[in-house]
Structures are given as structure tokens and as C-alpha cells.
Design a protein around this motif. Structure first.
Motif, PDB file in Angstrom:
ATOM      1  N   SER A  69       1.125   3.499  -3.617  1.00 12.97           N
ATOM      2  CA  SER A  69       0.678   4.395  -4.775  1.00 12.97           C
ATOM      3  C   SER A  69      -0.730   4.971  -4.001  1.00 12.97           C
ATOM      4  O   SER A  69      -1.568   4.121  -3.361  1.00 12.97           O
ATOM      5  N   ASP A  70      -1.089   6.204  -4.209  1.00 12.11           N
ATOM      6  CA  ASP A  70      -2.487   6.912  -3.963  1.00 12.11           C
ATOM      7  C   ASP A  70      -3.202   6.148  -5.096  1.00 12.11           C
ATOM      8  O   ASP A  70      -2.807   5.791  -6.068  1.00 12.11           O
ATOM      9  N   TRP A  71      -4.581   6.120  -4.746  1.00 16.66           N
ATOM     10  CA  TRP A  71      -5.446   6.002  -5.812  1.00 16.66           C
ATOM     11  C   TRP A  71      -6.946   6.682  -5.535  1.00 16.66           C
ATOM     12  O   TRP A  71      -7.240   7.211  -4.525  1.00 16.66           O
ATOM     13  N   SER A  72      -7.944   6.655  -6.516  1.00  9.25           N
ATOM     14  CA  SER A  72      -9.368   7.319  -6.353  1.00  9.25           C
ATOM     15  C   SER A  72     -10.185   6.592  -7.205  1.00  9.25           C
ATOM     16  O   SER A  72      -9.749   5.911  -8.409  1.00  9.25           O
ATOM     17  N   SER A  73     -11.491   6.493  -6.631  1.00  2.00           N
ATOM     18  CA  SER A  73     -12.439   6.108  -7.707  1.00  2.00           C
ATOM     19  C   SER A  73     -13.593   6.813  -7.683  1.00  2.00           C
ATOM     20  O   SER A  73     -13.515   7.841  -6.847  1.00  2.00           O
ATOM     21  N   ALA A  74     -14.814   6.696  -8.191  1.00  2.00           N
ATOM     22  CA  ALA A  74     -15.787   7.492  -8.156  1.00  2.00           C
ATOM     23  C   ALA A  74     -16.326   7.712  -6.781  1.00  2.00           C
ATOM     24  O   ALA A  74     -16.896   8.594  -6.186  1.00  2.00           O
ATOM     25  N   GLU A  75     -16.166   6.614  -5.670  1.00  2.00           N
ATOM     26  CA  GLU A  75     -16.750   6.637  -4.429  1.00  2.00           C
ATOM     27  C   GLU A  75     -15.603   6.798  -3.195  1.00  2.00           C
ATOM     28  O   GLU A  75     -16.059   7.124  -1.949  1.00  2.00           O
ATOM     29  N   TYR A  76     -14.253   6.514  -3.563  1.00  2.00           N
ATOM     30  CA  TYR A  76     -13.273   6.312  -2.528  1.00  2.00           C
ATOM     31  C   TYR A  76     -12.168   7.114  -3.017  1.00  2.00           C
ATOM     32  O   TYR A  76     -11.675   7.248  -4.355  1.00  2.00           O
ATOM     33  N   ASP A  77     -11.165   7.375  -2.015  1.00  2.00           N
ATOM     34  CA  ASP A  77      -9.621   7.761  -2.209  1.00  2.00           C
ATOM     35  C   ASP A  77      -9.019   6.711  -1.499  1.00  2.00           C
ATOM     36  O   ASP A  77      -9.590   6.501  -0.195  1.00  2.00           O
ATOM     37  N   GLY A  78      -7.810   6.543  -1.784  1.00  2.00           N
ATOM     38  CA  GLY A  78      -7.005   5.425  -0.902  1.00  2.00           C
ATOM     39  C   GLY A  78      -5.727   5.524  -1.271  1.00  2.00           C
ATOM     40  O   GLY A  78      -5.139   6.311  -1.875  1.00  2.00           O
ATOM     41  N   ARG A  79      -5.174   4.428  -0.706  1.00  2.00           N
ATOM     42  CA  ARG A  79      -3.495   4.041  -0.924  1.00  2.00           C
ATOM     43  C   ARG A  79      -3.444   2.607  -0.734  1.00  2.00           C
ATOM     44  O   ARG A  79      -4.063   2.053   0.095  1.00  2.00           O
ATOM     45  N   TRP A  80      -2.408   2.091  -1.644  1.00  2.00           N
ATOM     46  CA  TRP A  80      -2.027   0.896  -1.249  1.00  2.00           C
ATOM     47  C   TRP A  80      -0.440   0.714  -1.129  1.00  2.00           C
ATOM     48  O   TRP A  80       0.197   1.677  -1.629  1.00  2.00           O
ATOM     49  N   ALA A  81      -0.012  -0.094  -0.439  1.00  2.00           N
ATOM     50  CA  ALA A  81       1.381  -0.271  -0.293  1.00  2.00           C
ATOM     51  C   ALA A  81       1.826  -1.919  -0.235  1.00  2.00           C
ATOM     52  O   ALA A  81       1.048  -2.679   0.355  1.00  2.00           O
ATOM     53  N   ILE A  82       2.677  -2.314  -0.818  1.00  2.00           N
ATOM     54  CA  ILE A  82       3.256  -3.590  -0.906  1.00  2.00           C
ATOM     55  C   ILE A  82       4.653  -3.651  -0.473  1.00  2.00           C
ATOM     56  O   ILE A  82       5.473  -2.640  -0.796  1.00  2.00           O
ATOM     57  N   ARG A  83       5.252  -4.993   0.036  1.00  2.00           N
ATOM     58  CA  ARG A  83       6.562  -4.939   0.385  1.00  2.00           C
ATOM     59  C   ARG A  83       6.938  -6.505   0.123  1.00  2.00           C
ATOM     60  O   ARG A  83       5.992  -7.408   0.675  1.00  2.00           O
ATOM     61  N   GLU A  84       7.735  -6.787  -0.400  1.00  2.00           N
ATOM     62  CA  GLU A  84       8.405  -8.358  -0.286  1.00  2.00           C
ATOM     63  C   GLU A  84       8.690  -8.836   0.917  1.00  2.00           C
ATOM     64  O   GLU A  84       9.325  -8.165   1.701  1.00  2.00           O
ATOM     65  N   LEU A  85       8.244 -10.001   1.100  1.00  2.00           N
ATOM     66  CA  LEU A  85       8.545 -10.940   2.247  1.00  2.00           C
ATOM     67  C   LEU A  85       9.447 -11.944   2.150  1.00  2.00           C
ATOM     68  O   LEU A  85       9.317 -13.024   1.717  1.00  2.00           O
ATOM     69  N   SER A  86      10.947 -11.633   1.916  1.00  2.00           N
ATOM     70  CA  SER A  86      11.754 -12.507   1.649  1.00  2.00           C
ATOM     71  C   SER A  86      12.033 -13.539   2.501  1.00  2.00           C
ATOM     72  O   SER A  86      12.430 -14.691   2.148  1.00  2.00           O
ATOM     73  N   GLN A  87      11.688 -13.437   3.730  1.00  2.00           N
ATOM     74  CA  GLN A  87      11.602 -14.468   4.830  1.00  2.00           C
ATOM     75  C   GLN A  87      10.395 -15.337   4.288  1.00  2.00           C
ATOM     76  O   GLN A  87      10.660 -16.816   5.242  1.00  2.00           O
TER      77      GLN A  87
END
Length: 152
Positions: free
Chosen positions: A120-138
Motif C-alpha cells: 500500500s502507498d501511504w502519506s503523512s504530513a511530512e512523508y509519502d511512501g509505500r509498504w510491502a509485506i510478504r509471507e515467509l513460508s520457509q
């Protein structure tokens, strides 16, 4: 014949517009590819070696509980990047980000969730950004996390 030229012209214009990508979109695609590639070689939380987030990374960003930051980069205008692993299950990390981001002043937008990864993209008063997550089945269903933050 004029109608045929118009149709061809419109089709060509649509192809040209569809082929154009913004630099931000290209960076997102690179980050997604890196996250997918790194998921297969990621270390599990018990073996992770912690590093400090880069100077300027938003300290209020709610990194998932127990996350060990294993990589930190300053990509200049492309942003500050932290990646790491947490023993917390994917579904719990996702739920936490969806709850904690707004509570800490980070507005999510343009998110996508699949069975074993989400971003997901995200924003705050000072930043714009993105987070990503992935399951580590191993790693017994631990979660790989990556966050990009760009100062506005």
C-alpha cells in the motif's frame, strides 16, 4: 478512409499513453520485484542481524511488532528504505499496519492484498511512501517487511 486514420490515430495515442510510466510507478515495480526475490533468500527472524534505519526515516512509522530491520538504504530522491523480518504472521502484520498507520497519522491509499503478500502507498504530513509485506513460508510463516519513505 478518414475514419480509418482517426481510429488508427486514437489507437496509437492510447498505446503511447498506456506505455508511459511515471518514475514513481517504476520505483514501485522495482521494490515489488525486490521484495518477491528477497522472500526466497530472506533470513528468518532468529538469524536476522539488526541494523539501524537510515537517518531521517520517520520514527513514528509503526513498524510491525518484533521486526528486525536487516537492511537500510538511503536512495536519495527515491526515498529511505528499511527492510526486515518479524516472527509475526502475515495476516497479523497486515491487520496491524491497517490499524496502526491511521492511528499514527499515516494515511493508507492504493493498497492491494493477495493471499501471501500485500502492499500500500501511504502519506503523512511530512512523508509519502509505500509498504510491502510478504509471507515467509520457509520461516514458519514469518513476514518480510519493506517500507519506503520520501520526505515531501
Amino acid at each position: 478512409m478518414t475514419l480509418m486514420f482517426r481510429v488508427a490515430g486514437v489507437a496509437m495515442a492510447m498505446i503511447m499513453v498506456a506505455g508511459c510510466e511515471s518514475e514513481a510507478e517504476k520505483e514501485k515495480e522495482k521494490d515489488q520485484a525486490k521484495l518477491k526475490a528477497s522472500a526466497s533468500t530472506a533470513v528468518c527472524s532468529k538469524d536476522a542481524k539488526a541494523v539501524q534505519p537510515p537517518t531521517g526515516f520517520p520514527t513514528a512509522f509503526p513498524l510491525p511488532a518484533g521486526m528486525v530491520v536487516t537492511s537500510a538504504e538511503d536512495r536519495g530522491t527515491a526515498g529511505l528504505v528499511v527492510s526486515g523480518v518479524t516472527a509475526t504472521a502475515f495476516k497479523d502484520v497486515l491487520k496491524g499496519l491497517q490499524t496502526d498507520l491511521p492511528a499514527k497519522g499515516f494515511t493508507p491509499k492504493n493498497g492491494e492484498t493477495e493471499p501471501r503478500d500485500a502492499e500500500s502507498d501511504w502519506s503523512s504530513a511530512e512523508y509519502d511512501g509505500r509498504w510491502a509485506i510478504r509471507e515467509l513460508s520457509q520461516c514458519g510463516n514469518e513476514t518480510l517487511v519493506s517500507v519506503v519513505a520520501r520526505k515531501k
